[in-house]
Design a protein around this motif. Structure first.
Motif, short mmCIF file in Angstrom:
data_model
loop_
_atom_site.label_atom_id
_atom_site.label_comp_id
_atom_site.label_asym_id
_atom_site.label_seq_id
_atom_site.Cartn_x
_atom_site.Cartn_y
_atom_site.Cartn_z
N ALA A 384 -16.45 -4.43 21.02
CA ALA A 384 -16.20 -3.11 20.46
C ALA A 384 -17.38 -2.73 19.58
N VAL A 385 -17.68 -1.44 19.56
CA VAL A 385 -18.75 -0.92 18.73
C VAL A 385 -18.30 0.43 18.20
N SER A 386 -18.66 0.72 16.98
CA SER A 386 -18.26 1.97 16.35
C SER A 386 -18.97 3.15 17.02
N LEU A 387 -18.25 4.24 17.21
CA LEU A 387 -18.85 5.45 17.76
C LEU A 387 -19.92 6.00 16.82
N HIS A 388 -19.74 5.77 15.53
CA HIS A 388 -20.76 6.19 14.56
C HIS A 388 -22.08 5.48 14.83
N ASP A 389 -22.02 4.17 15.12
CA ASP A 389 -23.24 3.41 15.39
C ASP A 389 -23.89 3.85 16.71
N ILE A 390 -23.08 4.13 17.72
CA ILE A 390 -23.65 4.58 18.99
C ILE A 390 -24.37 5.91 18.82
N TYR A 391 -23.76 6.85 18.13
CA TYR A 391 -24.39 8.15 17.93
C TYR A 391 -25.64 8.02 17.07
N LEU A 392 -25.59 7.17 16.07
CA LEU A 392 -26.75 6.99 15.21
C LEU A 392 -27.91 6.35 15.96
N ARG A 393 -27.64 5.38 16.82
CA ARG A 393 -28.70 4.73 17.59
C ARG A 393 -29.24 5.63 18.68
N ALA A 394 -28.39 6.52 19.23
CA ALA A 394 -28.85 7.39 20.32
C ALA A 394 -29.68 8.56 19.81
N GLY A 410 -10.94 -3.26 8.42
CA GLY A 410 -10.37 -4.40 9.12
C GLY A 410 -11.15 -4.76 10.36
N TRP A 411 -11.60 -3.76 11.12
CA TRP A 411 -12.38 -4.04 12.31
C TRP A 411 -13.79 -4.49 11.94
N GLU A 412 -14.37 -3.90 10.94
CA GLU A 412 -15.72 -4.31 10.55
C GLU A 412 -15.74 -5.75 10.06
N GLY A 413 -14.62 -6.22 9.54
CA GLY A 413 -14.55 -7.61 9.09
C GLY A 413 -14.53 -8.61 10.22
N LEU A 414 -14.36 -8.16 11.47
CA LEU A 414 -14.34 -9.06 12.61
C LEU A 414 -15.74 -9.38 13.12
N LYS A 415 -16.76 -8.75 12.57
CA LYS A 415 -18.13 -9.02 13.01
C LYS A 415 -18.53 -10.44 12.58
N THR A 416 -19.20 -11.10 13.51
CA THR A 416 -19.66 -12.47 13.21
C THR A 416 -20.91 -12.46 12.34
N THR A 417 -21.76 -11.49 12.54
CA THR A 417 -22.98 -11.35 11.73
C THR A 417 -23.13 -9.91 11.30
N ASN A 418 -23.80 -9.71 10.19
CA ASN A 418 -24.02 -8.36 9.69
C ASN A 418 -25.12 -7.62 10.44
N THR A 419 -25.96 -8.38 11.14
CA THR A 419 -27.06 -7.75 11.85
C THR A 419 -26.63 -7.15 13.17
N SER A 420 -25.52 -7.57 13.73
CA SER A 420 -25.05 -7.08 15.03
C SER A 420 -23.98 -6.02 14.82
N HIS A 424 -16.32 -8.70 18.33
CA HIS A 424 -15.77 -9.49 19.43
C HIS A 424 -14.24 -9.35 19.43
N ILE A 425 -13.72 -8.70 20.48
CA ILE A 425 -12.27 -8.58 20.64
C ILE A 425 -11.73 -9.79 21.39
N TYR A 426 -12.38 -10.16 22.48
CA TYR A 426 -12.02 -11.38 23.22
C TYR A 426 -13.29 -11.93 23.84
N SER A 427 -13.53 -13.18 23.59
CA SER A 427 -14.73 -13.84 24.15
C SER A 427 -14.42 -15.29 24.47
N GLY A 428 -13.34 -15.51 25.25
CA GLY A 428 -12.94 -16.86 25.61
C GLY A 428 -13.74 -17.39 26.77
#
Length: 796
Positions: A384-394, A410-420, A424-428
């Motif tokens: 998952a990626v924020s629509l804000h980040d997609i628009y900002l990068r585009a 809550g969703w931003e807290g699921l990031k493994t690193t701050n640089t990415s 990750h919703i599911y990565s089994g």
């Protein structure tokens, strides 16, 4: 005068004219006199003179009375003489005695006739004052009253009965004159060549304004059947009328259609806009005429278009689409933003280097409880990626609207690193096969771009299929698994519908192995098995359909062959590798309803191979149409032909055949339903979109949500001026629950009618006035003909 009196006294039955005695001539003459004349018969018979009992004032009356009697005697004498002369002329041979006898007989006959008439009309005593004649008159009066009452009742009941018969005749006996839409004819149409069993592009949308969703699909045709080459193929997008099956418009394309999507609205009054998506082109056309609006060339399009909130402030939803990058680097996926109004690219593609391998997942739009927008996608996993980040990068710019600038903590807290920017919703270790919103009936109406229709699907939980045989439900609030179940390999995506009454959509899944197709219904809330049955495998990769009924539960439509009634009497067949199993000759469309889980209704059967289907609702007729696209082999063409067929579900139910499941069903009821009971139930089924609430939580707990909602309603509708509820800082306010359709579509704002009360008054007041006048005229008519007299009813 004396002679006349003597002759009068000689009449038969004549008595003396003394006071107090009866005189028929005097009585006959006095019938029309006033009450004053009746004193002649009221003289006393005790020998006293009239002067002894009458006052002085009565002497004048007595004198006037005597003068009138004398005048009457003279007139009677003259009449007697004239009658005497007439008798002499007519009967000269008769003697006087004979003439007197004949006159007496004539007198008494006339008297009896007059007495009968008096008894009939007046109902009082007869000429002689006898009591017997009065009794007869009373009986006649009662008889006349009964007749009048019967006539009056008949005048009331006959029109009432006639009106009732007319209503019943129109309601039950006479067939209703149905319009073109009410008939809902079943039709089928051959379009293009089959080209295998690959599902083709299909969409439903009302493009001709008849309130029925029409059919849009991609068609491939060969110009030369003898020597087919790649250059001889003609690709086109075709719109068919849902009522007649006629072609509304056709748009020729340079490549085959992967997807067709409709529902993009420029404004409330404009024609619908449809997207035709090929491998390298994205074209917007007018849904009514098929005229091209804009197009954009892309490379290696891999997904459908995703409808986004307005990113530019032009009030038109924008689009997002997934493609492979221009350099064709492996495992890289690009997301491209496109203007929904002009088709121009918004910035440049946003690439993502995904390390996983597998099937493309998404992209899907999701709105969190905090109102932040995220895009879900992946290759064998779910990111998952924020629509804000997609628009900002585009574009390198910050989104204009505040809603697009929000992020969910809550969703931003699921990031493994701050640089990415990836979450990750599911990565089994097991690859993901599909990710679907848990919304009932979402797959019935294919490929809708309507933002309102997709609103509930962007806020729901997800169904995650991975490892080809595992099924889980992910909670959208924290992306945690609610439950997980294992099954045989699933060969098609599950269908969400309501099998029980817990308001959580359940899952209808199909899997095949060793020539047997197993069908199961899994509880969406807990993952437990609700229903299962086995069939001879129809060798189809075809999704089921869930149709919402007016009573609440969903009816499931699926293709299969004959049900396997007993596991003991059936031997599973195995097929050696590389050897294809023989396909069943007949494939059947079954309907399953949760009310009778041990009974299936066979709607139709065919030897064609169905490749895709969709469901369209007719709200006014409370019916649903099952649109199927199948491949039919022909002798003239080695590729076969595509058959598009529309089937009215209610019409098919009336001709359906009941199939009872045997021991293979685990949901057998305690009492076996009778054939009449099952037929009656299925014939009364009706279908329509239903508003259901998704299980999303906007407060800290369900109890707090219910209490806050109740307090909010009370504060809005309470008329007590002293009531006040100051809002404390940080207090959560209840959100109004959106009313949505069964497919997840939120109902649009109800249309308001201007001057509604005035229009109602203009209709009601004249109608009341006309009705009052008609009632008044009818009452006067009844009173005029003595049928109904209010005074008589008051006397009664």
């Amino acid at each position: 005068m004396a002679a006349a009196l003597s002759r009068a006294l000689k009449l038969p039955g004549k008595k003396g004219s003394e006071l107090g005695e009866y005189d028929p001539l005097t009585q006959a003459d006095s019938e029309d006199e006033s009450e004053e004349d009746d004193l002649v018969l009221n003289y006393p018979r005790n020998g006293l003179g009239r002067g002894s009992c009458l006052s002085a004032g009565s002497s004048d009356l007595r004198g006037g009375r005597s003068g009138r009697l004398v005048g009457r005697e003279e007139a009677a004498e003259e009449e007697e003489e004239e009658e005497e002369d007439e008798w002499r002329e007519h009967l000269p041979s008769k003697s006087r005695q004979d003439r007197d006898d004949m006159k007496g007989m004539q007198y008494w006959s006339q008297r009896d006739a007059g007495r009968d008439r008096v008894g009939e009309d007046g109902g009082g005593p007869g000429a002689l004052g006898g009591p017997g004649l009065g009794v007869n008159g009373t009986e006649m009066d009662k008889k006349r009253m009964r007749v009048r009452s019967a006539i009056r009742t008949a005048f009331f009941l006959v029109p009432l009965v006639c009106a009732m018969l007319l209503v019943l005749l129109c309601a039950f006996l006479l067939p209703c004159q149905k319009g073109e839409l009410d008939k809902l004819p079943q039709w089928e149409k051959a379009l293009g060549d089959a080209g295998g069993v690959t599902p083709l592009a299909l969409a439903l949308w009302d493009v001709d304004g008849d309130a029925v969703e029409d059919v849009l699909l991609g068609v491939t045709e060969w110009t030369n059947d003898t020597h087919p080459t790649q250059g001889n193929k003609i690709y086109s997008a075709v719109a068919l009328s849902a009522v007649t099956g006629q072609v509304l418009w056709r748009r020729v394309m340079r490549e085959s259609m992967m997807y067709i999507q409709c529902g993009l609205q420029y404004n409330s009054r404009s024609a619908p806009v449809c997207l035709l998506i090929g491998k390298s082109v994205l074209m917007a056309v007018n849904g009514t005429t098929g005229k091209k609006l804009w197009s954009v060339l892309l490379k290696n399009i891999e997904s459908q278009a995703v409808s986004l909130p307005d990113l530019q402030g032009d009030t038109v939803p924008d689009l997002l689409i997934a493609t492979l990058p221009a350099d064709n680097e492996a495992l890289d996926l690009s997301l491209i933003l496109i203007s929904g109004l002009t088709g121009a690219k918004l910035g440049h593609p946003v690439p993502f280097n995904l390390t996983a391998q597998g099937k493309l997942i998404g992209p899907l739009l999701h709105e969190t409880q905090h109102g932040a927008y995220y895009i879900l996608f992946g290759l064998g996993n779910v990111e998952a990626v924020s629509l804000h980040d997609i628009y900002l990068r585009a574009t390198g710019k910050t989104p204009l609207t505040p809603a697009l600038r929000q992020k969910d903590p809550g969703w931003e807290g699921l990031k493994t690193t701050n640089t990415s920017s990836l979450i990750h919703i599911y990565s089994g270790t097991e690859r993901v096969d599909f990710l679907l919103p848990l919304v009932a009936g979402l797959g019935n109406n294919h490929n809708s771009l309507d933002t309102v229709a997709n609103l509930n699907s962007t806020r729901s939980d997800w169904v995650l299929g991975y490892g080809s045989s595992k099924l889980s439900v992910l909670r959208e609030r924290d992306t945690q698994k609610v439950w997980t179940c294992n099954s045989a390999p699933i060969h098609s995506q599950p269908t969400a519908g309501h099998f029980n009454d817990d308001d959580v959509p359940d899952l209808f899944i199909q899997h095949s192995a060793n020539g047997v197709m197993k069908v199961q219904v899994v509880d969406g809330a807990s993952g437990r098995l609700l229903w299962t049955a086995e069939f001879v495998c129809p060798r189809l990769v075809m999704e089921a359909s869930a149709i919402s009924t007016t009573t609440g539960p969903s009816a499931f439509l699926f293709w299969a062959s004959e049900p396997i009634r007993s596991q003991k009497n059936f031997t599973k067949t195995t097929v050696a590798p590389g050897v294809a199993a023989a396909e069943p000759l007949i494939r059947k469309l079954f309907l399953l309803h949760p009310a009778y889980p041990t009974v299936l209704l066979q709607l139709t059967s065919t030897t064609d191979t169905a490749v895709t289907s969709a469901v369209s609702y007719q709200e006014h007729q409370k019916d649903a149409s099952y649109i199927s696209v199948s491949s039919r082999p022909t002798t003239n063409s080695e590729h076969g032909v595509r058959i598009v067929k529309s089937l009215s579900v209610r019409a098919a139910i009336t001709k359906g055949q009941i199939k009872r499941l045997g021991d293979g069903s685990k949901a057998a009821g305690p009492v076996k339903p009778t054939l009449f009971e099952v037929n009656k139930f299925f014939r009364r089924l009706s279908f329509k979109h239903q508003a259901r609430k998704n299980k999303t939580v906007s407060l800290t707990s369900d109890a707090g949500k219910i209490m806050a909602s109740a307090l909010g309603r009370f504060s809005r509708f309470s008329g007590f001026s002293g009531f006040s509820s100051p809002r404390a800082p940080g207090t959560l306010t209840p959100r109004r629950t959106l009313v949505c359709k069964q497919s997840g579509a939120v109902l649009p704002k109800p249309e308001t009618m201007s001057f509604g009360l005035v229009r109602i008054a203009l209709v009601v007041v004249p109608s009341l006035y006309v009705g009052i006048q008609l009632s008044k005229d009818f009452a006067e008519l009844l009173e005029e003909h003595d049928i109904f007299i209010p005074e008589d009813d008051d006397d009664d």
